[in-house]
Design an enzyme around this catalytic site. Structure first.
Site, mmCIF file in Angstrom:
data_model
loop_
_atom_site.group_PDB
_atom_site.id
_atom_site.type_symbol
_atom_site.label_atom_id
_atom_site.label_comp_id
_atom_site.label_asym_id
_atom_site.label_seq_id
_atom_site.Cartn_x
_atom_site.Cartn_y
_atom_site.Cartn_z
ATOM 1 C CB ILE A 17 -69.233 -91.187 -5.665
ATOM 2 C CG1 ILE A 17 -68.909 -90.523 -4.266
ATOM 3 C CG2 ILE A 17 -70.639 -91.972 -5.399
ATOM 4 C CD1 ILE A 17 -69.912 -89.128 -4.377
ATOM 5 C CE1 TYR A 157 -71.232 -80.677 -8.813
ATOM 6 C CE2 TYR A 157 -71.983 -79.733 -6.724
ATOM 7 C CZ TYR A 157 -71.469 -80.604 -7.281
ATOM 8 O OH TYR A 157 -71.480 -82.085 -6.801
ATOM 9 C CE LYS A 161 -73.815 -82.875 -9.434
ATOM 10 N NZ LYS A 161 -73.646 -84.425 -10.020
ATOM 11 C CB THR A 194 -64.006 -88.509 -4.042
ATOM 12 O OG1 THR A 194 -64.626 -87.240 -4.483
ATOM 13 C CG2 THR A 194 -65.327 -89.266 -3.315
HETATM 14 P P1 NDP Z 1 -64.532 -87.274 -9.009
HETATM 15 O O1 NDP Z 1 -64.033 -86.012 -9.413
HETATM 16 O O2 NDP Z 1 -63.580 -87.782 -7.782
HETATM 17 O O3 NDP Z 1 -64.679 -88.595 -10.073
HETATM 18 C C1 NDP Z 1 -65.453 -88.229 -11.056
HETATM 19 C C2 NDP Z 1 -64.922 -89.140 -12.197
HETATM 20 O O4 NDP Z 1 -65.713 -88.696 -13.593
HETATM 21 C C3 NDP Z 1 -63.502 -88.758 -12.590
HETATM 22 O O5 NDP Z 1 -63.021 -89.953 -12.941
HETATM 23 C C4 NDP Z 1 -63.693 -87.718 -13.993
HETATM 24 O O6 NDP Z 1 -62.634 -87.986 -14.836
HETATM 25 C C5 NDP Z 1 -65.070 -88.322 -14.471
HETATM 26 N N1 NDP Z 1 -65.675 -87.618 -15.386
HETATM 27 C C6 NDP Z 1 -65.761 -86.020 -15.473
HETATM 28 N N2 NDP Z 1 -66.171 -85.623 -16.648
HETATM 29 C C7 NDP Z 1 -66.602 -86.628 -17.218
HETATM 30 C C8 NDP Z 1 -67.297 -86.977 -18.688
HETATM 31 N N3 NDP Z 1 -67.770 -85.868 -19.257
HETATM 32 N N4 NDP Z 1 -67.553 -88.226 -18.994
HETATM 33 C C9 NDP Z 1 -67.225 -89.128 -18.224
HETATM 34 N N5 NDP Z 1 -66.711 -89.034 -16.949
HETATM 35 C C10 NDP Z 1 -66.289 -87.735 -16.601
HETATM 36 O O7 NDP Z 1 -65.964 -86.919 -8.446
HETATM 37 P P2 NDP Z 1 -66.824 -87.739 -6.988
HETATM 38 O O8 NDP Z 1 -66.344 -89.135 -7.034
HETATM 39 O O9 NDP Z 1 -66.455 -86.949 -5.874
HETATM 40 O O10 NDP Z 1 -68.354 -87.329 -7.444
HETATM 41 C C11 NDP Z 1 -69.126 -88.471 -8.278
HETATM 42 C C12 NDP Z 1 -70.440 -87.432 -8.316
HETATM 43 O O11 NDP Z 1 -70.992 -87.238 -6.938
HETATM 44 C C13 NDP Z 1 -70.383 -86.491 -9.062
HETATM 45 O O12 NDP Z 1 -71.412 -86.187 -10.048
HETATM 46 C C14 NDP Z 1 -70.652 -85.352 -8.097
HETATM 47 O O13 NDP Z 1 -70.816 -83.999 -8.571
HETATM 48 C C15 NDP Z 1 -71.540 -85.926 -6.964
HETATM 49 N N6 NDP Z 1 -71.275 -85.293 -5.596
HETATM 50 C C16 NDP Z 1 -70.081 -85.508 -4.976
HETATM 51 C C17 NDP Z 1 -70.125 -85.104 -3.874
HETATM 52 C C18 NDP Z 1 -68.752 -85.159 -2.992
HETATM 53 O O14 NDP Z 1 -68.354 -84.682 -1.872
HETATM 54 N N7 NDP Z 1 -67.644 -85.865 -3.580
HETATM 55 C C19 NDP Z 1 -71.027 -84.343 -2.986
HETATM 56 C C20 NDP Z 1 -72.280 -84.268 -3.840
HETATM 57 C C21 NDP Z 1 -72.255 -84.819 -5.110
HETATM 58 P P3 NDP Z 1 -61.318 -86.892 -14.789
HETATM 59 O O15 NDP Z 1 -60.621 -87.205 -13.511
HETATM 60 O O16 NDP Z 1 -60.365 -87.424 -15.774
HETATM 61 O O17 NDP Z 1 -61.906 -85.689 -14.892
#
Ligand code: NDP
Length: 265
Positions: A17, A157, A161, A194
Site C-alpha cells: 500500500i 494487531y 490499529k 499486498t
Molecule cells: P506490507 O507488509 O506489504 O508492507 C509494509 C512495509 O512496511 C514493508 O516494506 C515493511 O518492510 C515496512 N516496515 C515494517 N516495519 C517497519 C518499520 N518499523 N519501519 C518502517 N517500515 C517498516 O504491508 P501492506 O502494504 O499490506 O500494509 C500497509 C499498511 O496497511 C499497514 O499498516 C497494514 O497494517 C495496513 N493494512 C493492510 C491491510 C491489507 O490487507 N494489506 C488491511 C488493513 C490494514 P519489511 O518488508 O522489511 O518488513
C-alpha cells in the site's frame, strides 16, 4: 496534478500500500520521501518514480530517525505537507506465533504495538512539529478494519490499529486547538492484496481456495488493490478534503456495512 508543489513522506513505502501511495502522490505532482526499513526495495521505488522522489531509511520506531529526517526535509524544502503513517506489521512476519488474548507473549504484544502504534505516535508528533513551518498539512494514518472490530487471533494487531484510530482524532483536535490547518484522518482498509498476505495465502495448490475463503464474507467478494487505497490517500492529502479532519474512511469492499450485503451464492 492534485498535489502539485506538496512535499510528502510515506512510511513503509518499499512495497504494498505504501509503495502505491508514493507512486500516486508523485503522479499527482508531489515530491515524495519514500521511507522504509527495506532499503533495497525502497530505493527501487524511489528510482521508479524518478526525480520527484528520494529514498530515506526510516524505522518508524526510531525517534532520532524521525527527528533527523524531518529536520532534513525542512532544510531542503522548507515545508512538509503530507505524512502518511503506513508502516505496519501483523506479528506473523516470521511465522506463526500465538496472537490470541490468552496465549500471546508480552514480547509479541509489544513488538506489534512498537511498530503499529509507537511508530504512528512518532510520525504524528514529528509531522505536527514540521508542519508548523507553514501551519498546514495533512496527516494520514493507515489503521485497519481490525481497528474497528475485534480479531481474536490477532489481538495485538487489532488493539494497535484501534489505538491508531483514536489517536488520529486526538491529533486532529489538538491541531485545531493549536490553530493549525493540520488535518489528521485515518484510513481503514481490509483485505488489500499486498505481500503482507503472502504468509497467510501460501504458494501451493490451496492458494486460490485460501483467497476465496478470506473474502467470502466481503460483499464485493474480492481482495482490494493497493491502488484503490492510494486513491483515497490522494483525496485526503489534497486540498479537496480541506474540511475533513478527525474522520475515518473504511475501504473494505463493504464488509463493515453488515453481512446482509453479501450477495447470495
Ligand atoms: P506490507 O507488509 O506489504 O508492507 C509494509 C512495509 O512496511 C514493508 O516494506 C515493511 O518492510 C515496512 N516496515 C515494517 N516495519 C517497519 C518499520 N518499523 N519501519 C518502517 N517500515 C517498516 O504491508 P501492506 O502494504 O499490506 O500494509 C500497509 C499498511 O496497511 C499497514 O499498516 C497494514 O497494517 C495496513 N493494512 C493492510 C491491510 C491489507 O490487507 N494489506 C488491511 C488493513 C490494514 P519489511 O518488508 O522489511 O518488513
Amino acid at each position: 496534478m492534485r498535489l502539485k508543489g506538496k512535499i510528502a513522506l510515506v512510511t513503509g513505502a518499499a512495497r504494498g500500500i505504501g509503495e502505491s501511495i508514493a507512486l500516486h502522490f508523485a503522479a499527482e505532482g508531489a515530491f515524495v520521501y519514500v521511507t522504509d526499513i527495506d532499503e533495497e526495495n525502497g530505493e527501487k521505488v524511489a528510482l521508479a518514480i524518478g526525480q520527484c522522489a528520494r529514498f530515506r531509511l526510516l524505522d518508524v520506531r526510531d525517534e532520532r530517525g524521525w527527528q533527523k529526517l524531518t529536520a532534513d526535509i525542512l532544510q531542503e524544502h522548507g515545508r512538509l505537507d503530507i505524512v502518511v503513517n503506513n508502516a505496519g506489521i501483523t506479528g506473523f512476519e516470521e511465522g506463526f506465533v500465538p496472537h490470541d488474548p490468552e496465549h500471546t507473549s508480552l514480547a509479541a504484544w509489544r513488538k506489534v504495538h512498537e511498530t503499529n502504534l509507537d511508530g504512528v505516535f512518532l510520525g504524528c508528533k514529528y509531522a505536527i512539529k514540521a508542519m508548523r513551518a507553514t501551519g498546514q498539512g495533512s496527516i494520514i494514518n493507515i489503521s485497519s478494519r481490525s481497528g474497528i472490530v475485534g480479531i481474536p487471533t490477532a489481538a495485538a494487531y487489532a488493539s494497535s490499529k484501534a489505538a491508531v484510530r483514536n489517536h488520529t482524532k486526538s491529533v486532529a483536535l489538538y491541531c485545531a486547538q493549536q490553530n493549525l490547518t493540520v488535518r489528521c484522518n485515518s484510513i481503514h482498509p481490509a483485505a488489500i492484496l499486498t505481500p503482507m498476505w503472502e504468509p497467510m495465502l501460501g504458494n501451493g495448490p490451496d492458494r486460490a481456495a485460501n483467497m476465496a475463503a478470506f473474502v467470502q464474507d466481503t460483499p464485493l467478494r474480492r481482495f482490494g488493490l493497493p491502488a484503490e487505497v492510494a486513491c483515497v490517500a490522494v483525496m485526503l492529502a489534497s486540498d479537496e478534503s480541506a474540511y475533513l479532519t478527525g474522520t475515518e474512511i473504511n475501504i473494505d469492499g463493504g464488509i463493515l456495512a453488515g453481512s446482509a450485503g453479501t450477495p447470495a451464492k
